[in-house]
Motif scaffolding. Structure first.
Motif, mmCIF file in Angstrom:
data_model
loop_
_atom_site.group_PDB
_atom_site.id
_atom_site.type_symbol
_atom_site.label_atom_id
_atom_site.label_comp_id
_atom_site.label_asym_id
_atom_site.label_seq_id
_atom_site.Cartn_x
_atom_site.Cartn_y
_atom_site.Cartn_z
ATOM 1 N N ARG A 40 0.564 -0.764 0.097
ATOM 2 C CA ARG A 40 0.504 -0.087 -0.096
ATOM 3 C C ARG A 40 0.914 1.421 -0.122
ATOM 4 O O ARG A 40 2.151 1.171 0.968
ATOM 5 N N CYS A 42 0.621 5.374 0.299
ATOM 6 C CA CYS A 42 -0.156 6.023 0.657
ATOM 7 C C CYS A 42 1.395 8.075 0.853
ATOM 8 O O CYS A 42 1.866 7.881 1.430
ATOM 9 N N LYS A 43 0.440 8.907 0.462
ATOM 10 C CA LYS A 43 0.541 9.980 1.036
ATOM 11 C C LYS A 43 -0.215 10.454 2.569
ATOM 12 O O LYS A 43 -1.100 10.418 2.614
ATOM 13 N N PHE A 55 5.414 10.481 2.084
ATOM 14 C CA PHE A 55 4.699 8.733 1.850
ATOM 15 C C PHE A 55 5.692 7.954 3.042
ATOM 16 O O PHE A 55 5.971 7.917 2.915
#
Length: 101
Positions: A40, A42-43, A55
């Motif tokens: 996964r 993400c930011k 991130f």
């Protein structure tokens, strides 16, 4: 399950290029080791982005042995690829977590 968590702060000027590289190359290389079952990316939100964009990439594996195999057999090469492309434009730190349900 074990999660190999990598948090990266990337300078804003190269953030889009870095995301593209992650999606097109680095994550594929990580998954192609055969040691991780999922990931996964993400930011982080609600962060001060004055010094860059943050991130988080999490790679999932079934065992600590798989993670250790990654560290021993693949990590130096993978890290060097990122450094050769983005050198002083990013900083990363890594953690390992065990999922407890």
């Amino acid at each position: 399950m074990i999660i190999y968590n990598v948090t990266i702060k990337v300078e804003t000027s190269v953030a889009d290029k870095w995301v593209q590289w992650m999606k097109e190359e680095h994550i594929n290389d990580m998954m192609n080791t055969g040691l991780f079952s999922d990931y996964r990316m993400c930011k982080l939100m609600e962060q001060d982005e004055a010094e860059g964009v943050t991130f988080v990439v999490q790679y999932h594996t079934d065992s600590i042995e798989n993670y250790q195999s990654y560290v021993n057999e693949h990590a130096p090469k993978m890290r060097q690829k990122g450094l050769s492309k983005f050198a002083d434009k990013m900083v990363a730190f890594r953690t390992v977590m065990e999922v407890i349900n």
